[in-house]
Design a protein around this motif. Structure first.
Motif, short mmCIF file in Angstrom:
data_model
loop_
_atom_site.label_atom_id
_atom_site.label_comp_id
_atom_site.label_asym_id
_atom_site.label_seq_id
_atom_site.Cartn_x
_atom_site.Cartn_y
_atom_site.Cartn_z
N PRO A 92 0.77 -1.52 0.06
CA PRO A 92 0.19 0.57 0.08
C PRO A 92 1.25 1.55 -0.23
CG PRO A 92 -0.43 -1.12 2.41
CD PRO A 92 0.67 -2.07 1.52
N CYS A 93 0.15 2.03 -0.60
CA CYS A 93 1.15 3.59 -0.41
C CYS A 93 0.80 3.99 1.63
CB CYS A 93 0.14 4.89 -0.98
SG CYS A 93 0.51 6.53 -0.52
N SER A 94 0.41 3.82 2.07
CA SER A 94 -0.31 4.05 3.55
C SER A 94 -0.35 2.57 4.52
CB SER A 94 -0.78 5.14 3.53
OG SER A 94 -0.47 6.39 3.15
N LEU B 295 7.86 -5.84 -0.24
CA LEU B 295 7.00 -5.19 0.30
C LEU B 295 6.57 -3.89 1.22
CD1 LEU B 295 5.11 -8.54 2.62
CD2 LEU B 295 4.47 -7.48 -0.11
N ARG B 296 5.85 -3.34 0.89
CA ARG B 296 6.17 -1.51 1.07
C ARG B 296 5.08 -1.22 1.50
NH1 ARG B 296 5.31 3.78 -2.35
NH2 ARG B 296 4.19 3.77 -0.40
N ALA B 297 5.16 -0.04 2.73
CA ALA B 297 4.13 0.45 3.17
C ALA B 297 4.42 2.20 3.32
CB ALA B 297 3.29 -0.33 3.76
N TRP C 76 4.84 7.35 7.90
CA TRP C 76 4.74 8.82 7.89
C TRP C 76 4.51 9.40 6.48
CZ3 TRP C 76 8.99 5.14 9.54
CH2 TRP C 76 9.05 4.93 11.03
N LYS C 77 4.06 9.57 5.55
CA LYS C 77 3.14 9.88 4.59
C LYS C 77 3.81 11.21 4.35
CE LYS C 77 2.70 7.87 1.97
NZ LYS C 77 2.96 6.84 0.78
N PRO C 78 4.56 12.07 3.65
CA PRO C 78 4.73 13.26 3.06
C PRO C 78 3.61 14.42 2.46
CG PRO C 78 6.45 11.90 1.76
CD PRO C 78 5.38 11.09 2.46
N ARG C 79 2.95 14.56 2.64
CA ARG C 79 1.45 14.91 1.88
C ARG C 79 2.12 16.65 1.89
NH1 ARG C 79 -0.92 11.25 0.17
NH2 ARG C 79 1.90 10.36 -0.63
N THR C 80 1.72 17.17 0.86
CA THR C 80 2.31 18.74 0.07
C THR C 80 1.38 19.17 0.91
OG1 THR C 80 2.24 17.46 -2.22
CG2 THR C 80 1.89 19.58 -2.30
N SER D 228 3.64 3.81 -10.04
CA SER D 228 2.62 5.00 -9.24
C SER D 228 2.56 5.82 -9.07
CB SER D 228 2.22 3.98 -8.29
OG SER D 228 2.22 2.75 -8.59
N HIS D 229 3.52 6.65 -8.87
CA HIS D 229 3.79 8.04 -9.11
C HIS D 229 4.09 8.43 -9.99
CE1 HIS D 229 3.87 6.31 -4.77
NE2 HIS D 229 3.54 7.21 -3.92
N ILE D 230 4.35 7.66 -11.08
CA ILE D 230 4.46 8.97 -12.43
C ILE D 230 3.33 8.97 -13.51
CG2 ILE D 230 5.30 8.44 -14.47
CD1 ILE D 230 8.03 6.95 -14.09
N LEU E 142 5.25 -0.60 -7.95
CA LEU E 142 3.74 -0.87 -8.33
C LEU E 142 3.06 -0.26 -6.35
CD1 LEU E 142 3.04 -2.27 -11.36
CD2 LEU E 142 2.94 0.00 -11.04
N GLU E 143 2.08 0.02 -6.29
CA GLU E 143 1.19 0.70 -5.45
C GLU E 143 -0.01 0.07 -4.83
OE1 GLU E 143 2.40 4.61 -2.84
OE2 GLU E 143 0.82 4.71 -4.19
N SER E 144 -0.60 -1.10 -4.24
CA SER E 144 -1.92 -2.04 -3.91
C SER E 144 -2.55 -1.76 -2.38
CB SER E 144 -1.37 -3.48 -3.85
OG SER E 144 -2.20 -4.11 -4.05
N SER F 150 -4.47 7.43 0.48
CA SER F 150 -4.12 8.57 0.62
C SER F 150 -3.64 7.59 -1.29
CB SER F 150 -2.27 7.90 0.89
OG SER F 150 -1.81 7.42 1.32
N ASP F 151 -3.20 8.57 -2.26
CA ASP F 151 -3.02 7.97 -3.56
C ASP F 151 -4.26 7.11 -3.93
OD1 ASP F 151 -0.82 9.43 -3.21
OD2 ASP F 151 0.67 8.63 -3.25
N ALA F 152 -5.69 7.29 -3.92
CA ALA F 152 -6.83 6.40 -4.48
C ALA F 152 -6.53 6.86 -5.79
CB ALA F 152 -7.47 6.75 -3.58
N LYS F 153 -6.12 7.26 -6.09
CA LYS F 153 -6.43 7.25 -8.02
C LYS F 153 -5.24 5.99 -8.35
CE LYS F 153 -8.99 11.49 -8.33
NZ LYS F 153 -8.38 12.49 -8.48
N GLN F 154 -4.24 5.93 -8.00
CA GLN F 154 -2.83 5.22 -8.33
C GLN F 154 -3.10 3.93 -8.09
OE1 GLN F 154 -0.20 8.39 -7.36
NE2 GLN F 154 1.25 6.67 -6.12
N GLN F 155 -3.71 3.32 -7.01
CA GLN F 155 -3.51 2.13 -6.91
C GLN F 155 -4.10 1.07 -7.51
OE1 GLN F 155 -2.04 1.20 -2.20
NE2 GLN F 155 -3.30 3.61 -1.34
MN MN Z 1 1.61 6.63 -2.92
#
Ligand code: MN
Ligand code: PEP
Length: 374
Positions: A26-28, A51-53, A56-60, A204-206, A230-232, A241-246
């Motif tokens: 997941p993104c988060s 596996l990634r997650a 701590w999320k750097p949000r704009t 995903s972030h591109i 790839l975020e899942s 976070s990042d709902a559109k790209q997961q």
């Molecule tokens: Mn993300």
């Protein structure tokens, strides 16, 4: 100039990796159930190696989800244990480093908003002095290759030998197909400048959207990237976070299954021959392109002389506009994208102005001198 980093393979020790290295999660981290479900379903596809997650999320902007915090490390580590896969999190400061190390996280990554700041990267590098952990460095948000390489060097100088770069595209202002522009030439130049550095791609972030993840992932493989992140999420549309790209783990599997692994080198003799012939053809055409352009510049110089003799300025905006319009249309009729033709003509025009300026600045007869002599 080539940069020599002191590198050792990421997969030394417990971590087993094959090319292309596929990273997902997941993104988060949002809840224990979301992390466990996503990770076990991803592992079941048989495609994920790390596996990634985000913890701590750097949000704009403030007031968006800024990450679940340290508790998420425990969930991710647990998911790693149950699936037998190494786990990886983003660290942006010394506190994140210490907490991740204490929890036994296997791999760290540095996010785009951190790579941009040499103070932050240096602090992380200092905190990692003497620790044998792989670190993946995302590109800075701005298209600055030296800054990206600088971050890798800081970590390498602190003794981190298991390094990889991760291309996630570059920020820009305005609307476009991509959330972050790929500017592929930058990671390609990184591969050339820092030999043996594994370079991964983060479609995903591109992309910032699901529908073009497959094409960007395929492009990354065709450009010889060493892996893909790839975020899942088990329910992408509900992601904090990042709902559109997961993508769901099923969708992730579909994308990875569809990817074609092409050979980086040509081994077949017949194929080699065909390619050589085609390359010869390209070389011939390129020679013609270069001499045609050189000829064009001679004509531009002639125009410069006429302008000089008649006291006319180099740039006539209406003529330039007409050129751009007509050439773009002509290019489009023959399958060249307007963006390409425009960029090419901008370069040609700059060179043409340079030649005309040279003529203008040359000592010699000008209209005024001729008039004075008469
Ligand atoms: Mn993300
Ligand atoms: C992420 O990977 O979730 C992330 C925050 O990425 P980036 O640093 O590329 O924006």
């Amino acid at each position: 100039m080539k940069i020599q980093l002191n590198l050792s393979p990421l997969e030394e020790g417990d971590i087993k990796l094959k090319r292309p290295v596929i990273i997902s999660g997941p993104c988060s981290a949002e809840s224990e159930e979301q992390v466990m479900e996503t990770c076990t379903q991803l592992a079941a596809t048989g495609h994920v190696q790390i596996l990634r997650a985000g913890i701590w999320k750097p949000r704009t902007r403030p007031n968006s989800f800024e990450g679940i915090g340290s508790i998420g490390l425990k969930w991710l580590k647990q998911a790693g244990k149950e699936t037998g896969l190494p786990v990886c999190v983003e660290v942006a400061n010394v506190k994140h480093v210490y907490e991740s190390l204490r929890m036994g996280i296997d791999i760290l990554w540095i996010g785009a908003r951190t790579t941009v700041n040499p103070f932050a990267v240096q602090e992380i590098a200092d905190a990692l002095q003497g620790v044998d952990i792989p670190v993946i460095v995302k590109n800075p948000i701005n298209p600055d290759l030296a800054l990206w390489i600088g971050a890798l060097e800081r970590l390498n100088n602190a003794g981190i030998n298991k390094l990889a770069a991760l291309h996630r595209g570059f920020s820009f202002y305005g609307e476009a197909k991509y959330r972050n522009k790929p500017q592929w030439e930058i990671p390609i130049e990184l591969m050339r400048r820092v030999p043996n550095l594994p370079v991964f791609c983060d479609p995903s972030h591109i992309c910032g959207r699901r529908d073009i993840l497959q094409e960007v992932s395929q492009k990354a493989l065709d450009l010889n990237f060493d892996g893909i992140m790839l975020e899942s999420h088990i329910q992408p549309s509900k992601a904090l976070s990042d709902a559109k790209q997961q993508v769901t783990p099923d969708h992730f599997k579909e994308i990875i299954d569809s990817l074609v692994l092409r050979d980086p080198k040509v081994t077949d003799a017949m194929l080699q021959h065909t390619l050589e012939n085609l390359r010869e053809e390209i070389d011939q055409i390129d020679q013609e392109v270069v001499s045609t352009l050189a000829k064009r510049m001679l004509v531009a110089e002639e125009i410069g002389r006429v302008k000089k003799q008649n006291g006319i300025k180099i740039l006539q905006p209406s003529r330039w506009e007409e050129i751009i319009e007509k050439r773009t249309a002509a290019g489009e009729a023959q399958g060249l994208s307007p963006a390409f033709t425009k960029a090419m003509y901008n370069a040609i025009h700059n060179e043409s102005i340079r030649h005309q300026t040279m003529v203008m600045n040359q000592q010699g007869s000008s209209n005024e001198e001729e008039v004075a002599k008469a």
